[in-house]
Design a protein around this motif. Structure first.
Motif, short mmCIF file in Angstrom:
data_model
loop_
_atom_site.label_atom_id
_atom_site.label_comp_id
_atom_site.label_asym_id
_atom_site.label_seq_id
_atom_site.Cartn_x
_atom_site.Cartn_y
_atom_site.Cartn_z
N PHE A 102 0.85 -1.21 0.00
CA PHE A 102 0.00 0.00 0.00
C PHE A 102 0.87 1.24 0.00
CE2 PHE A 102 -0.06 -2.66 3.81
CZ PHE A 102 0.71 -1.93 4.72
N SER A 155 -9.35 -4.75 3.88
CA SER A 155 -9.02 -3.57 4.70
C SER A 155 -10.32 -2.80 4.84
CB SER A 155 -7.99 -2.72 3.96
OG SER A 155 -8.01 -1.38 4.43
N TYR A 165 -6.49 6.63 -1.70
CA TYR A 165 -6.45 5.17 -1.83
C TYR A 165 -7.12 4.66 -3.10
CZ TYR A 165 -4.81 3.98 2.94
OH TYR A 165 -4.08 3.79 4.08
N TYR A 168 -5.35 1.39 -4.01
CA TYR A 168 -5.40 0.43 -2.90
C TYR A 168 -6.85 0.01 -2.62
CZ TYR A 168 -4.69 -1.46 1.83
OH TYR A 168 -4.68 -2.26 2.95
N ASP A 200 -6.39 0.86 10.35
CA ASP A 200 -4.94 1.12 10.46
C ASP A 200 -4.37 0.24 11.57
OD1 ASP A 200 -4.61 2.99 8.49
OD2 ASP A 200 -4.91 4.72 9.81
N GLU A 209 4.27 3.26 5.19
CA GLU A 209 3.17 3.99 4.55
C GLU A 209 3.08 5.42 5.08
OE1 GLU A 209 -0.79 2.55 5.58
OE2 GLU A 209 -1.67 3.66 3.90
C1 LIG Z 1 -21.49 3.72 9.04
C2 LIG Z 1 -20.46 3.57 10.05
C3 LIG Z 1 -19.11 4.09 9.66
C4 LIG Z 1 -18.05 3.69 10.65
C5 LIG Z 1 -16.72 4.40 10.58
C6 LIG Z 1 -16.01 4.32 9.26
C7 LIG Z 1 -14.54 4.49 9.38
C8 LIG Z 1 -13.88 4.26 8.06
C9 LIG Z 1 -12.41 4.43 8.13
C10 LIG Z 1 -11.68 3.85 6.96
C11 LIG Z 1 -10.29 3.49 7.35
C12 LIG Z 1 -9.46 2.89 6.27
C13 LIG Z 1 -8.15 2.40 6.85
C14 LIG Z 1 -7.33 1.68 5.86
C15 LIG Z 1 -6.12 1.05 6.52
C16 LIG Z 1 -5.22 0.43 5.53
O1 LIG Z 1 -5.58 -0.51 4.87
C17 LIG Z 1 -3.91 1.07 5.36
N1 LIG Z 1 -3.26 1.33 6.60
C18 LIG Z 1 -3.02 0.28 4.50
O2 LIG Z 1 -2.67 -0.88 5.10
#
Ligand SMILES: CCCCCCCCCCCCCCCC(=O)[C@@H](N)CO
Ligand SMILES: NC(=O)C1=CN([C@@H]2O[C@H](COP(=O)(O)OP(=O)(O)OC[C@H]3O[C@@H](n4cnc5c(N)ncnc54)[C@H](OP(=O)(O)O)[C@@H]3O)[C@@H](O)[C@H]2O)C=CC1
Length: 308
Positions: A102, A155, A165, A168, A200, A209
């Motif tokens: 990533f 993820s 992203y 990704y 994360d 990253e």
């Molecule tokens: C309806 C309710 C909603 C709830 C909350 C939503 C929060 C979404 C956050 C998205 C976070 C994405 C992180 C990716 C981490 C990753 O894959 C990288 N570090 C690469 O490895």
């Protein structure tokens, strides 16, 4: 009614004494899963590119658990190398496709080479693994009469698109399509597919990253709390063992799972009930989260235009 309807039927997939092969098992989440699986008495094999890092991981797992693991150096982009490694490792009961790369960047700034690199490893690499492992896995479930598992590391960025992203998220969303279709194809052989959706997570890959992460990616991804690799590994293995199709890892992940349930298979009548009850509420929550993210983006661009 849901107890009758929920499909595929719930399964218990034991790890003890079974062959668990984990790609990306030399670092981060994969290493944590390999260690935990070895501790539970599984025969563990790990696969990654770098042979030196594989040996290091093998030493660390032996020190932590007293158990030896098989190591296989291969690049998941190389179908022949993957097939050779799987033949060498022997039939697998639990295949964990955890390898992944990533590099976050706005698409406009990201080279196509880097986009293709992420898709090739994260998506195509998983195809190569499943193709190579499946024939022997099917034989094995017939022989042992025990359910088997194909687990795929997605993820939370594979449940919702996040600024920075495009490549990704695309590669991780794609794994869900692969997983949903594959579950239809392998259920007759008593193989259960699990998709894991971590937030994360503190890993060597995440530290790397962070050196290049756009500020907006940081802020939006921060909507979900960070985790330690060991805790993600625990959630992932518990999900695999109970044959869950969707495996969230934290509270925000549980909300995301309800918000993005879609037409996914669901073996738990209780979770199915929560998904039905929660659908409207979680859609409202999602609208609120998106409002917040779009406001953040708007403000960030308004502030940073001055410097441009
Ligand atoms: C309806 C309710 C909603 C709830 C909350 C939503 C929060 C979404 C956050 C998205 C976070 C994405 C992180 C990716 C981490 C990753 O894959 C990288 N570090 C690469 O490895
Ligand atoms: N850390 C995080 O914040 C999150 C991670 N994830 C996902 O979890 C998985 C693991 O992430 P994490 O532990 O952070 O990653 P790390 O970067 O710490 O480890 C990645 C592992 O994958 C292996 N790997 C990378 N490319 C290839 C390749 N082409 N062929 C074979 N093996 C390869 C690496 O070994 P080598 O380089 O030697 O090949 C290494 O063992 C990934 O799929 C990631 O997308 C999901 C959500 C959050």
């Amino acid at each position: 009614a849901l107890a009758f309807l929920a499909r595929p039927r719930a399964a218990r997939i034991p790890l003890k004494g079974r062959h668990v092969l984990i790609t990306g098992g030399s670092s981060g989440i994969g290493l944590a899963m390999a260690t935990a699986a070895a501790r539970e008495g599984a025969r563990v094999s790990i696969l990654a590119r770098n042979a030196a890092r594989l040996e290091e991981a093998r030493g660390a797992i032996r020190a932590a658990t007293g158990r030896d693991v098989g190591v296989h150096a291969a690049d998941v982009r190389d179908a022949d190398a993957v097939a050779r490694a799987l033949a060498e490792a022997g039939p697998v009961d639990v295949l964990v496709c955890n390898h992944g790369v990533f590099v976050p960047q706005e698409l406009e700034k990201q080279e196509m080479e880097e986009v293709k690199w992420m898709v090739d490893i994260n998506l195509m690499g998983t195809f190569h693994l499943v193709k190579a492992a499946l024939p022997a896995m099917k034989e094995r479930t017939k022989e042992t009469r025990l359910p088997a598992s194909i687990a795929i590391m997605s993820s939370q960025a594979g449940q919702v698109g996040v600024y920075g992203y495009t490549a990704y998220s695309a590669s991780k969303f794609a794994l869900r399509g692969l997983g949903e279709a594959l579950q239809h194809e392998v259920i007759a052989d008593n193989i259960h597919v699990s998709l894991i959706f971590p937030p994360d997570t503190e890993t060597p890959g995440f530290a790397e990253e962070n050196k290049r992460r756009p500020e907006l990616t940081n802020i939006i991804a921060g909507s979900s709390g960070g985790m330690k690799a060991d805790d993600v590994a625990r959630k992932a293995l518990d999900g695999i063992k109970s044959g869950k199709f969707i495996v969230p890892c934290n509270f925000e992940g549980a909300m995301l799972a309800v918000a993005t349930a879609g037409l996914s298979p669901q073996s738990s009548p209780l979770t199915a009930f929560l998904e039905i009850i929660g659908a409207g509420v979680m859609r409202f929550a999602a609208i609120c989260f998106q409002f917040n993210w779009f406001m953040t983006i708007e403000n960030w661009y308004a502030k940073n235009k001055k410097h441009a």
